[in-house]
Design a protein around this motif. Structure first.
Motif, PDB file in Angstrom:
ATOM      1  N   ASN A  81      19.902  15.961  -4.944  1.00 18.81           N
ATOM      2  CA  ASN A  81      18.374  16.302  -5.072  1.00 18.81           C
ATOM      3  C   ASN A  81      17.861  16.173  -3.427  1.00 18.81           C
ATOM      4  OD1 ASN A  81      15.845  16.491  -6.078  1.00 18.81           O
ATOM      5  ND2 ASN A  81      15.222  14.429  -5.880  1.00 18.81           N
TER       6      ASN A  81
ATOM      7  N   ASP B   8      16.775  18.998  -0.229  1.00 15.28           N
ATOM      8  CA  ASP B   8      16.265  20.383  -0.137  1.00 15.28           C
ATOM      9  C   ASP B   8      15.741  20.779   1.278  1.00 15.28           C
ATOM     10  OD1 ASP B   8      13.944  19.046  -0.134  1.00 15.28           O
ATOM     11  OD2 ASP B   8      12.908  19.707  -1.772  1.00 15.28           O
TER      12      ASP B   8
ATOM     13  N   ASP C  14      24.633  19.250  -5.367  1.00 15.32           N
ATOM     14  CA  ASP C  14      24.249  19.145  -6.903  1.00 15.32           C
ATOM     15  C   ASP C  14      23.293  20.210  -7.437  1.00 15.32           C
ATOM     16  OD1 ASP C  14      21.603  18.072  -6.179  1.00 15.32           O
ATOM     17  OD2 ASP C  14      21.992  16.317  -7.796  1.00 15.32           O
ATOM     18  N   SER C  15      23.110  20.156  -8.601  1.00  7.61           N
ATOM     19  CA  SER C  15      22.028  21.206  -9.177  1.00  7.61           C
ATOM     20  C   SER C  15      20.702  20.887  -8.923  1.00  7.61           C
ATOM     21  CB  SER C  15      22.467  20.921 -10.565  1.00  7.61           C
ATOM     22  OG  SER C  15      21.927  19.877 -11.263  1.00  7.61           O
ATOM     23  N   GLN C  16      20.395  19.730  -8.579  1.00  6.65           N
ATOM     24  CA  GLN C  16      18.964  19.476  -8.069  1.00  6.65           C
ATOM     25  C   GLN C  16      18.706  19.739  -6.727  1.00  6.65           C
ATOM     26  OE1 GLN C  16      16.735  18.863 -10.566  1.00  6.65           O
ATOM     27  NE2 GLN C  16      18.625  19.174 -11.743  1.00  6.65           N
ATOM     28  N   SER C  17      19.611  20.253  -5.885  1.00  5.76           N
ATOM     29  CA  SER C  17      19.610  20.467  -4.179  1.00  5.76           C
ATOM     30  C   SER C  17      19.354  21.974  -4.291  1.00  5.76           C
ATOM     31  CB  SER C  17      20.718  20.030  -3.403  1.00  5.76           C
ATOM     32  OG  SER C  17      20.871  18.474  -3.799  1.00  5.76           O
ATOM     33  N   GLY C  18      18.135  22.409  -3.532  1.00  3.06           N
ATOM     34  CA  GLY C  18      17.803  23.635  -3.657  1.00  3.06           C
ATOM     35  C   GLY C  18      17.221  23.943  -2.340  1.00  3.06           C
TER      36      GLY C  18
ATOM     37  N   ASN D 299      28.799  24.458  -4.636  1.00  2.00           N
ATOM     38  CA  ASN D 299      27.416  24.536  -5.259  1.00  2.00           C
ATOM     39  C   ASN D 299      27.446  23.734  -6.585  1.00  2.00           C
ATOM     40  OD1 ASN D 299      24.721  24.824  -4.641  1.00  2.00           O
ATOM     41  ND2 ASN D 299      25.271  26.671  -6.570  1.00  2.00           N
ATOM     42  N   ALA D 300      27.294  22.672  -6.887  1.00  2.00           N
ATOM     43  CA  ALA D 300      27.277  21.938  -8.134  1.00  2.00           C
ATOM     44  C   ALA D 300      28.294  22.409  -9.120  1.00  2.00           C
ATOM     45  CB  ALA D 300      25.684  22.190  -8.893  1.00  2.00           C
TER      46      ALA D 300
ATOM     47  N   ASN E 260      19.958  27.363  -8.089  1.00  2.00           N
ATOM     48  CA  ASN E 260      19.170  26.371  -7.228  1.00  2.00           C
ATOM     49  C   ASN E 260      18.908  27.011  -5.779  1.00  2.00           C
ATOM     50  OD1 ASN E 260      21.900  26.510  -6.466  1.00  2.00           O
ATOM     51  ND2 ASN E 260      22.028  24.270  -6.356  1.00  2.00           N
TER      52      ASN E 260
ATOM     53  N   ASN F 242      20.241  27.915  -2.977  1.00  2.00           N
ATOM     54  CA  ASN F 242      20.956  27.715  -1.674  1.00  2.00           C
ATOM     55  C   ASN F 242      21.504  29.152  -1.167  1.00  2.00           C
ATOM     56  OD1 ASN F 242      20.573  24.825  -1.647  1.00  2.00           O
ATOM     57  ND2 ASN F 242      21.995  24.530  -3.247  1.00  2.00           N
TER      58      ASN F 242
END
Length: 265
Positions: free
Chosen positions: A192, A194, A213-217, A235-236, A244, A246
């Motif tokens: 998480n 960003d 992870d999938s919540q990191s953008g 990437n996740a 996401n 990135n």
């Protein structure tokens, strides 16, 4: 990478986030006792102002290293390891090498070494912290950021540890020009996290070189040499990067999830 290992890594980060919140609650009451210039600090001391080590610190089972005073009392503190080492009771302990809670503009600089703590440097709710030219080894997590903004991790030698740098619910981080070697689970992990940049690092000998992870953008991963990891950039666990948001540009590596992120693929 096996999902069991990934679950363990994320679980470790979440536990550390909880630890950081608890450990920092008691620092403010000591801040008034600190002076603006401190030499030869002791294990467990709460510090502010200009702090310079003049000897190694070897901390027992019941002691952290140093804690920056919480809030404005700790703003703009400078901790200079001055070539010395802060040693803890082991990576499986609950102790922290240097804690930075809810303060602004703290600088922790080397040369010097932080070793054998659960977290070498732990930032919780702080902003614009800088960690420069240090060596981290034997820690569960070398540098851990929880709820931070604008941290800079630059020109450090990080490894071997379990995780090199971990960012949990943090934004605006800069992880630049560090050498990561033999951090068993990961070199850099975002949970998480960003709007951060990971650039010009050398990362090897980890299950994941860089993991988001999938919540990191909206993070930029740029010009890194990530080689000889089980997965160089992840990437996740293979999530398409348009999900996401990135950005991965000109990273020298050979194995990514999803494929196509590395120059060498």
């Amino acid at each position: 990478m096996q999902r069991t290992s990934m679950s363990y890594m994320v679980g470790t980060i979440v536990v550390m986030a909880a630890l950081g919140g608890i450990a920092m609650q008691n620092t403010a009451q000591y801040a008034h006792a600190q002076q603006n210039m401190i030499t030869s600090p002791a294990c467990g001391q709460v510090v502010s102002g200009n702090v310079t080590l003049t000897a190694n610190l070897v901390c027992s089972n019941n002691q952290d290293g140093l804690s920056v005073a919480q809030g404005s009392a700790g703003d703009h503190t400078i901790i200079n390891l001055n070539g010395y080492t802060i040693t803890g009771p082991g990576g499986n302990s609950s102790k922290v090498g240097i804690s930075v809670p809810h303060s602004n503009g703290v600088i922790i600089k080397g040369p010097g070494t932080i070793e054998n703590f659960q977290a070498g440097v732990l930032m919780t709710g702080s902003s614009n912290t800088e960690v420069q030219r240090l060596t981290f080894q034997g820690n569960k997590i070398a540098v851990f950021m929880s709820g931070t903004d604008g941290a800079t991790i630059e020109q450090n030698t990080i490894g071997p540890n379990t995780i090199g740098v971990a960012a949990y619910s943090s934004s605006g981080s800069s992880i630049h020009a560090n050498l990561f070697t033999g951090n068993s689970l990961s070199g850099v992990t975002f949970v998480n996290g960003d709007e951060s940049m990971v650039d010009a690092n050398s990362i090897g000998g980890s299950k994941n070189g860089i993991y988001l992870d999938s919540q990191s953008g909206k993070n930029v991963i740029l010009f890194n040499n990530a080689l000889r990891n089980d997965v160089d950039i992840n990437n996740a666990d293979g999530l398409p990067i348009n999900i996401n948001g990135n950005e991965f540009t000109k990273n020298n590596c050979f194995l990514s999830q999803p494929s196509g992120i590395c120059v060498g693929e």
